[in-house]
Motif scaffolding. Structure first.
Motif, short mmCIF file in Angstrom:
data_model
loop_
_atom_site.label_atom_id
_atom_site.label_comp_id
_atom_site.label_asym_id
_atom_site.label_seq_id
_atom_site.Cartn_x
_atom_site.Cartn_y
_atom_site.Cartn_z
N ARG A 1 0.82 -1.21 0.00
CA ARG A 1 0.00 0.00 0.00
C ARG A 1 0.86 1.27 0.00
NH1 ARG A 1 -3.06 0.40 4.64
NH2 ARG A 1 -4.70 1.54 3.55
N ALA A 2 2.16 1.08 -0.17
CA ALA A 2 3.06 2.22 -0.31
C ALA A 2 3.93 1.93 -1.53
CB ALA A 2 3.93 2.37 0.93
N VAL A 3 4.49 2.96 -2.10
CA VAL A 3 5.25 2.77 -3.33
C VAL A 3 6.38 3.79 -3.36
CG1 VAL A 3 3.79 4.30 -4.76
CG2 VAL A 3 4.90 2.36 -5.83
N TYR A 4 7.49 3.44 -4.00
CA TYR A 4 8.56 4.43 -4.12
C TYR A 4 9.25 4.32 -5.46
CZ TYR A 4 11.91 0.70 -3.17
OH TYR A 4 12.65 -0.45 -3.25
N GLU B 1 11.24 9.52 -4.84
CA GLU B 1 9.83 9.77 -4.57
C GLU B 1 9.25 8.63 -3.77
OE1 GLU B 1 8.56 9.79 -8.61
OE2 GLU B 1 9.64 11.65 -9.03
N GLY B 2 8.20 8.92 -3.02
CA GLY B 2 7.52 7.86 -2.32
C GLY B 2 6.09 8.25 -2.05
N GLY B 3 5.20 7.26 -2.00
CA GLY B 3 3.80 7.54 -1.76
C GLY B 3 3.20 6.56 -0.77
N LEU B 4 2.26 7.06 0.02
CA LEU B 4 1.57 6.24 1.01
C LEU B 4 0.07 6.27 0.72
CD1 LEU B 4 3.23 7.76 4.20
CD2 LEU B 4 3.88 5.63 3.03
N THR B 5 -0.61 5.21 1.14
CA THR B 5 -2.07 5.21 1.02
C THR B 5 -2.69 5.92 2.22
OG1 THR B 5 -1.98 3.17 -0.25
CG2 THR B 5 -4.08 3.68 0.78
N PRO C 1 -2.94 9.74 2.47
CA PRO C 1 -2.70 9.71 1.03
C PRO C 1 -1.80 10.86 0.58
CG PRO C 1 -4.91 10.56 1.47
CD PRO C 1 -4.30 10.21 2.81
N VAL D 1 2.14 11.92 -1.48
CA VAL D 1 3.35 11.59 -2.21
C VAL D 1 4.39 12.65 -1.89
CG1 VAL D 1 4.40 11.59 -4.52
CG2 VAL D 1 2.39 10.22 -4.07
N LEU E 1 8.22 14.13 -3.01
CA LEU E 1 9.38 14.16 -3.89
C LEU E 1 10.47 14.84 -3.11
CD1 LEU E 1 10.78 14.22 -6.81
CD2 LEU E 1 9.89 16.54 -6.94
N ALA F 1 -2.38 12.72 -2.51
CA ALA F 1 -2.67 11.65 -3.46
C ALA F 1 -4.18 11.43 -3.57
CB ALA F 1 -1.96 10.36 -3.07
N LEU G 1 4.46 6.81 -10.83
CA LEU G 1 4.26 6.12 -9.56
C LEU G 1 2.74 6.09 -9.31
CD1 LEU G 1 6.45 7.29 -6.60
CD2 LEU G 1 4.02 7.20 -6.33
N LEU H 1 -0.73 5.03 -7.14
CA LEU H 1 -1.39 4.63 -5.89
C LEU H 1 -2.87 4.43 -6.23
CD1 LEU H 1 0.27 7.16 -3.44
CD2 LEU H 1 0.36 4.69 -3.17
N THR I 1 -6.12 5.78 -3.28
CA THR I 1 -6.11 7.00 -2.48
C THR I 1 -7.18 8.00 -2.89
OG1 THR I 1 -4.46 7.92 -3.98
CG2 THR I 1 -3.65 6.89 -1.97
N TYR J 1 -4.46 7.57 -8.60
CA TYR J 1 -3.50 8.66 -8.45
C TYR J 1 -2.20 8.28 -9.14
CZ TYR J 1 -0.21 12.01 -6.68
OH TYR J 1 0.75 12.98 -6.62
N PHE K 1 1.80 9.91 -10.03
CA PHE K 1 2.81 10.97 -9.93
C PHE K 1 3.87 10.69 -10.99
CE2 PHE K 1 6.53 13.17 -8.38
CZ PHE K 1 6.01 14.33 -7.84
N ALA L 1 1.77 0.62 -6.57
CA ALA L 1 1.50 0.05 -5.26
C ALA L 1 0.75 -1.27 -5.47
CB ALA L 1 0.70 1.01 -4.40
#
Lengths: 365, 365
Positions: free
Chosen positions: A33-36, A59-63, A66, A68, A70, A108, B42, B44, B47, B53, B55, B267
């Motif tokens: 549920r997270a991505v980078y 970069e990284g993103g979380l649910t 929500p 992202v 940079l 996000a 990227l 998600l 979200t 979403y 990026f 994700a």
């Protein structure tokens, strides 16, 4: 859109919340549920007289929440030899001698930009927070003596962060310059309120240490293999501070992330993606052949997210030598801490607002 | 640090300067004096209720002028079926229904941030400028009839840009919605001062066209192979608008860049890098297997930089069918046009200044 500075961020961030936000991010990473997007470095060797220009980003993103993040650095770099070691210096060339590192935070949910702030404070809290989170799973429960190498920016966050996961009763410290280590010891004693003992020779740090931390700017070995005693937990901010022989002494090893080298794009090397951590030789020698990268033996070790999710066990006995290689940064660390700082700043009215509308557009991009 | 908006950028940018800046950038790319970090996306998926979403970011740097540009998009995306075609819609969810696309410009001499501005206007000028630059080398010298598919943002920049490289005397236009194509024809007639003829059926655009442009949001074929006559030059903003059979009709082919697919991080798919252009199926189906990417047959075609540097020849005869696939964007396009717009804005005093110091830091990042 909110603009914060490092002093404001320093006043908002805490050991407890940093550890909580990071733990939540790694747990989302383990759940998918997270991505980078891994770190990339782009080098232009001929644009500045002071060194080599390098643009770094990740970069990284979380649910949940929500967001992202940079994170970028626009740096002038110089590699220097000092006391037989190669160190990488970032030359403060912007404005009246400053650095450029920024975190941009986006929703996000709507895509909207939420905040921009310098990366310095969050940068060190996320590195140290990550080391400490790993120590929570790998150090002995009764670890009480912290040995630390380095007296700079990174070392300064590792001391309080390690105190956040274990009841540290004393700190032993070495760094090559006497004045630096003495200033640092005083600052840390004030901060964590435990005695900080400065030692004259590097190996003395290891005497009786339950947790050993290398948090230096060296790109050669700092902790020798023979210094590791049964029961110790050892960590670093770059794998080269430990080196292969020291790492091989560990009975239990975890790393931050299996993507262990930044992807470099270097002017003069064509459109190639080059995987090395510090492309000092490549950049200095100019265009030419790129040596094939040998993956280090530790690349298949479990990742921090596996420890956090409980899919791999932490320390199993008081005798084990454990090791965590904080081998590379991840954008999701900035998403985790950035979102925490942002929410806190909004609720407390800290920072300067600029019109979000400046950063939006009414044409389909 | 300078903040500009799209209207200001529109007032500063011109066909001639855009082509000049782009040409200079590709020539530096050919010489190994420019560098770029390929586009990454990227995703998600959970979200936002309005879609998925995404990026997107890319970077590019030049030696002359010494600048680096980062271009980012913080989008909510929805894939929709319309008239039998899948189109990708970016939903304006930020603020009161706006999009988020930004260009950040940095000095590669000092590292300092120079400007932030929305990407919309530059985005279309760089796509169209790139198509036009390729047409300068590949279209017949006496090309006079431009056939265009699409009536949107991208099409609107292709008409004046193509007029910048050839003496266009008439434009033929098709787009599926009657009202759109009529409005667009009027707008273009005013802009480029040549007659724009609207046709009712797509294939009529090709009748007598010397240059054929697909600049649509379709992700399926727009130009059929049998429409290509000897001597025509055909181009597109995405390879799928042509499709394999149409591309194979070309006697001479060039592409923008051999790195033809964005690197996606999704994700739910672990830490993998996934090379596809529009990961619609992957994102919608959730975690699972990723089909291996077959490199398209055109991936080894010469790149635009080779045409600009003269290391490969352009059109050789009036009979050849030539094709340029504007297959993916490059950060260095944003560096080239961004630097041009920035210098112009500074010299004319356009835009809003915010303190650069807000974006600098006095701690070593």
């Amino acid at each position: 859109m909110l603009i914060l500075n490092n002093d404001e961020i320093e006043s908002l961030i805490s050991v407890e919340t940093s550890l909580r936000f990071l733990e939540k991010a790694y747990s989302q990473q383990a759940e998918g549920r997270a991505v980078y997007r891994p770190r990339t470095d782009l080098y232009l060797p001929e644009t500045t007289r002071s060194g080599v220009y390098a643009f770094k980003s990740m970069e990284g993103g979380l649910t949940d929440p929500p967001v992202v993040a940079l994170r970028l650095n626009s740096n002038v770099i110089r590699w220097e030899e000092r006391e037989g070691r190669t160190i990488k210096r970032k030359i403060p060339q912007a404005g009246s001698g400053k650095w450029v590192g920024l975190i941009l935070l986006f929703s996000a949910e709507t895509g909207e930009p939420l905040a921009i702030f310098p990366d310095g404070v969050i940068q060190r809290w996320r590195v140290a927070g990550t080391s400490a989170l790993a120590a929570r799973y790998l150090a002995r429960e009764n670890a009480a003596t912290l040995g630390i190498f380095g007296s700079g920016w990174q070392a300064g966050a590792h001391v309080p962060m390690m105190c956040g996961v274990r009841t540290i009763k004393r700190v032993r410290l070495y760094s090559p310059t006497k004045a630096n280590r003495e200033r640092f010891a005083e600052e840390m004693e004030r901060k964590v309120r435990v005695p900080v003992e400065v030692v004259e020779r590097a190996e003395e740090v290891a005497d009786g240490a339950d947790i050993l931390v290398a948090a230096t700017n060296a790109i050669t070995r700092v902790i020798e293999p023979q210094w590791l005693r049964p029961g110790v937990h050892v960590t670093c901010v770059k794998d080269c501070e430990l080196g292969e022989e020291t790492i091989r002494r560990a009975d239990r090893l975890a790393i931050h992330c299996r993507r262990f080298a930044p992807l470099n794009y270097i002017a003069g090397f064509g459109d190639r993606e080059i995987e090395v951590h510090d492309p000092v030789d490549l950049v200095q020698q100019g265009s030419g052949s790129v040596p094939p990268l040998e993956p280090p033996f530790w690349v298949s070790a479990p990742e921090l997210k596996d420890l956090v999710a409980g899919t791999i066990p932490g320390r199993k006995s008081d005798k084990e030598i454990t090791c965590f290689i904080n081998n590379i940064g991840l954008g999701l660390q900035f998403a985790a801490l950035g979102a925490g700082v942002y929410a806190d700043a909004k609720s407390k009215g800290v920072g300067r607002e600029v019109p979000t509308d400046w950063f939006l557009e009414s044409v389909h991009p």
